[in-house]
Scaffold this motif. Structure first.
Motif, mmCIF file in Angstrom:
data_model
loop_
_atom_site.group_PDB
_atom_site.id
_atom_site.type_symbol
_atom_site.label_atom_id
_atom_site.label_comp_id
_atom_site.label_asym_id
_atom_site.label_seq_id
_atom_site.Cartn_x
_atom_site.Cartn_y
_atom_site.Cartn_z
ATOM 1 N N ILE A 93 57.582 43.271 95.032
ATOM 2 C CA ILE A 93 59.002 43.104 94.701
ATOM 3 C C ILE A 93 59.600 44.478 94.423
ATOM 4 C CG2 ILE A 93 58.718 40.774 93.782
ATOM 5 C CD1 ILE A 93 59.009 41.962 90.975
ATOM 6 N N TRP A 94 60.885 44.582 94.657
ATOM 7 C CA TRP A 94 61.625 45.802 94.372
ATOM 8 C C TRP A 94 62.581 45.484 93.238
ATOM 9 C CZ3 TRP A 94 66.700 47.447 94.248
ATOM 10 C CH2 TRP A 94 66.922 48.821 94.320
ATOM 11 N N GLN A 95 62.532 46.282 92.171
ATOM 12 C CA GLN A 95 63.339 45.964 90.998
ATOM 13 C C GLN A 95 63.881 47.230 90.347
ATOM 14 O OE1 GLN A 95 61.487 44.073 87.398
ATOM 15 N NE2 GLN A 95 62.663 42.329 88.184
ATOM 16 N N ASN A 96 65.160 47.174 89.974
ATOM 17 C CA ASN A 96 65.819 48.266 89.267
ATOM 18 C C ASN A 96 66.747 47.688 88.211
ATOM 19 O OD1 ASN A 96 65.097 50.880 89.932
ATOM 20 N ND2 ASN A 96 66.392 50.955 91.743
ATOM 21 N N VAL A 97 66.902 48.414 87.109
ATOM 22 C CA VAL A 97 67.842 48.023 86.061
ATOM 23 C C VAL A 97 68.931 49.087 86.014
ATOM 24 C CG1 VAL A 97 68.150 47.620 83.596
ATOM 25 C CG2 VAL A 97 66.060 46.844 84.726
ATOM 26 N N TYR A 98 70.177 48.620 86.046
ATOM 27 C CA TYR A 98 71.329 49.514 86.027
ATOM 28 C C TYR A 98 72.112 49.296 84.741
ATOM 29 C CZ TYR A 98 70.352 49.956 90.997
ATOM 30 O OH TYR A 98 69.738 50.185 92.198
ATOM 31 N N ARG A 99 72.509 50.391 84.123
ATOM 32 C CA ARG A 99 73.322 50.314 82.905
ATOM 33 C C ARG A 99 74.781 50.562 83.286
ATOM 34 N NH1 ARG A 99 70.340 49.709 78.602
ATOM 35 N NH2 ARG A 99 68.226 50.469 78.531
ATOM 36 N N ASP A 117 75.622 31.279 84.938
ATOM 37 C CA ASP A 117 76.326 32.076 83.925
ATOM 38 C C ASP A 117 75.825 33.513 83.837
ATOM 39 O OD1 ASP A 117 77.853 29.898 83.306
ATOM 40 O OD2 ASP A 117 76.628 29.296 81.586
ATOM 41 N N THR A 118 74.540 33.722 84.117
ATOM 42 C CA THR A 118 73.964 35.062 83.953
ATOM 43 C C THR A 118 73.198 35.547 85.175
ATOM 44 O OG1 THR A 118 71.948 34.136 83.008
ATOM 45 C CG2 THR A 118 73.697 34.762 81.466
ATOM 46 N N GLN A 119 73.268 34.822 86.279
ATOM 47 C CA GLN A 119 72.413 35.165 87.419
ATOM 48 C C GLN A 119 73.096 34.860 88.747
ATOM 49 O OE1 GLN A 119 68.731 32.813 88.232
ATOM 50 N NE2 GLN A 119 67.712 34.733 87.698
ATOM 51 N N ILE A 120 72.820 35.712 89.720
ATOM 52 C CA ILE A 120 73.239 35.495 91.112
ATOM 53 C C ILE A 120 71.981 35.529 91.967
ATOM 54 C CG2 ILE A 120 74.578 36.388 93.055
ATOM 55 C CD1 ILE A 120 76.293 37.897 90.963
ATOM 56 N N ILE A 121 71.831 34.530 92.817
ATOM 57 C CA ILE A 121 70.715 34.495 93.763
ATOM 58 C C ILE A 121 71.318 34.320 95.148
ATOM 59 C CG2 ILE A 121 68.629 33.288 94.504
ATOM 60 C CD1 ILE A 121 68.316 32.303 91.619
ATOM 61 N N LEU A 125 65.140 37.842 99.442
ATOM 62 C CA LEU A 125 65.923 37.149 98.429
ATOM 63 C C LEU A 125 66.384 38.165 97.383
ATOM 64 C CD1 LEU A 125 66.630 34.182 97.588
ATOM 65 C CD2 LEU A 125 64.657 34.303 96.090
ATOM 66 N N LEU A 126 67.659 38.144 97.049
ATOM 67 C CA LEU A 126 68.219 39.027 96.028
ATOM 68 C C LEU A 126 68.509 38.215 94.779
ATOM 69 C CD1 LEU A 126 69.553 41.700 95.041
ATOM 70 C CD2 LEU A 126 71.676 40.844 96.027
ATOM 71 N N VAL A 127 68.025 38.716 93.627
ATOM 72 C CA VAL A 127 68.302 38.095 92.335
ATOM 73 C C VAL A 127 68.925 39.164 91.442
ATOM 74 C CG1 VAL A 127 67.335 36.923 90.332
ATOM 75 C CG2 VAL A 127 66.315 36.562 92.589
ATOM 76 N N VAL A 128 70.114 38.873 90.918
ATOM 77 C CA VAL A 128 70.793 39.791 90.002
ATOM 78 C C VAL A 128 70.949 39.072 88.661
ATOM 79 C CG1 VAL A 128 72.850 41.165 89.550
ATOM 80 C CG2 VAL A 128 72.066 40.841 91.901
ATOM 81 N N ASP A 129 70.358 39.637 87.608
ATOM 82 C CA ASP A 129 70.472 39.109 86.250
ATOM 83 C C ASP A 129 71.368 40.039 85.446
ATOM 84 O OD1 ASP A 129 68.494 36.890 86.353
ATOM 85 O OD2 ASP A 129 67.112 38.530 86.795
ATOM 86 N N VAL A 130 72.355 39.483 84.757
ATOM 87 C CA VAL A 130 73.296 40.279 83.964
ATOM 88 C C VAL A 130 73.075 39.992 82.490
ATOM 89 C CG1 VAL A 130 75.735 40.720 83.510
ATOM 90 C CG2 VAL A 130 74.981 40.231 85.824
ATOM 91 N N LYS A 131 73.022 41.084 81.701
ATOM 92 C CA LYS A 131 72.778 40.930 80.268
ATOM 93 C C LYS A 131 73.316 42.154 79.533
ATOM 94 C CE LYS A 131 68.849 40.199 77.186
ATOM 95 N NZ LYS A 131 67.399 40.089 77.132
ATOM 96 N N GLY A 172 75.871 44.550 79.207
ATOM 97 C CA GLY A 172 76.186 45.871 79.726
ATOM 98 C C GLY A 172 75.186 46.438 80.706
ATOM 99 N N ARG A 173 74.322 45.629 81.212
ATOM 100 C CA ARG A 173 73.350 46.086 82.220
ATOM 101 C C ARG A 173 73.040 44.920 83.148
ATOM 102 N NH1 ARG A 173 67.813 45.960 78.750
ATOM 103 N NH2 ARG A 173 68.496 44.215 77.501
ATOM 104 N N HIS A 174 72.488 45.269 84.296
ATOM 105 C CA HIS A 174 72.067 44.219 85.214
ATOM 106 C C HIS A 174 70.770 44.643 85.905
ATOM 107 C CE1 HIS A 174 74.820 46.768 87.590
ATOM 108 N NE2 HIS A 174 74.068 46.477 88.630
ATOM 109 N N ARG A 175 69.939 43.650 86.127
ATOM 110 C CA ARG A 175 68.648 43.875 86.788
ATOM 111 C C ARG A 175 68.749 43.303 88.196
ATOM 112 N NH1 ARG A 175 63.937 41.099 83.916
ATOM 113 N NH2 ARG A 175 65.001 39.300 84.755
ATOM 114 N N VAL A 176 68.404 44.134 89.165
ATOM 115 C CA VAL A 176 68.448 43.743 90.567
ATOM 116 C C VAL A 176 67.020 43.628 91.075
ATOM 117 C CG1 VAL A 176 69.195 44.443 92.866
ATOM 118 C CG2 VAL A 176 70.625 44.947 90.888
ATOM 119 N N THR A 177 66.695 42.478 91.666
ATOM 120 C CA THR A 177 65.347 42.239 92.167
ATOM 121 C C THR A 177 65.422 41.730 93.602
ATOM 122 O OG1 THR A 177 64.680 41.573 89.939
ATOM 123 C CG2 THR A 177 63.185 41.014 91.738
#
Length: 181
Positions: free
Chosen positions: A35-41, A66-70, A102-108, A110-115
């Motif tokens: 998997i490829w994963q990065n966290v952006y602030r 509410d907190t995720q895009i797939i 498959l792209l998964v974006v989790d928001v929490k 002030g930051r978001h994790r992209v997988t």
């Protein structure tokens, strides 16, 4: 005296081996899946990220909570020429196949994790090397077959191409200009 010459001859080899092995990348192995994963602030809202993803036009089949895009990555041709890579030194699968996944974006807060998960390389059509049904997971090209670890060629050449393209796909910077006259 001979020891000094031996050390001077071996030192460049050791240093170049360390550079190849220590190259940073965002890939991790999780349950035999790469998997490829990065966290952006960045202080982006979920709907701003969704809008940016949709505007790229490279994704489909959206599921938003509410907190995720797939969503699913449409077949995507990896760009190696923008990095200054030549065809002669680029792996053939990168040149002739398309990336899907498959792209998964989790928001929490002030930051978001992209997988990116379930990354696969697929030919767009039948060629002399592949048929259109020859879909392989990226693990086939990136990992050693009989021992743990990454293939040297993947770390040396291919990982930079994947990093560049995946980061470009998830660049969600929005235009914050205030154009209100």
């Amino acid at each position: 005296m001979k020891k000094k010459y031996t050390i001077l001859l071996i030192l460049p080899v050791l240093l170049s081996a360390q550079i190849i092995c220590s190259q940073e990348h965002s890939f991790t192995l999780n349950d035999d899946q790469l998997i490829w994963q990065n966290v952006y602030r960045q202080n982006l809202k979920l709907n701003d990220i969704e809008k940016a993803i949709r505007l790229k036009g490279q994704f489909e089949e959206f599921a938003v909570s509410d907190t995720q895009i797939i969503c699913t990555l449409k077949p995507f041709k990896l760009d190696f020429k923008s990095l200054g890579k030549k065809s002669m030194f680029t792996s053939i699968y990168i040149q002739q196949m398309f990336l899907t996944g498959l792209l998964v974006v989790d928001v929490k807060e002030g930051r978001h994790r992209v997988t990116f998960k379930n990354l696969k390389m697929a030919p767009k059509e039948d060629t002399a090397l592949w048929s259109a049904n020859d879909i392989e997971g990226i693990e086939f090209y990136a990992l050693k077959k009989h021992s743990p670890g990454y293939r040297k060629n993947f770390l040396k050449n291919d990982v930079e191409i994947f990093e560049y393209n995946l980061k470009k796909l998830v660049d969600f910077k929005t235009n914050n200009k205030d154009d209100d006259w």
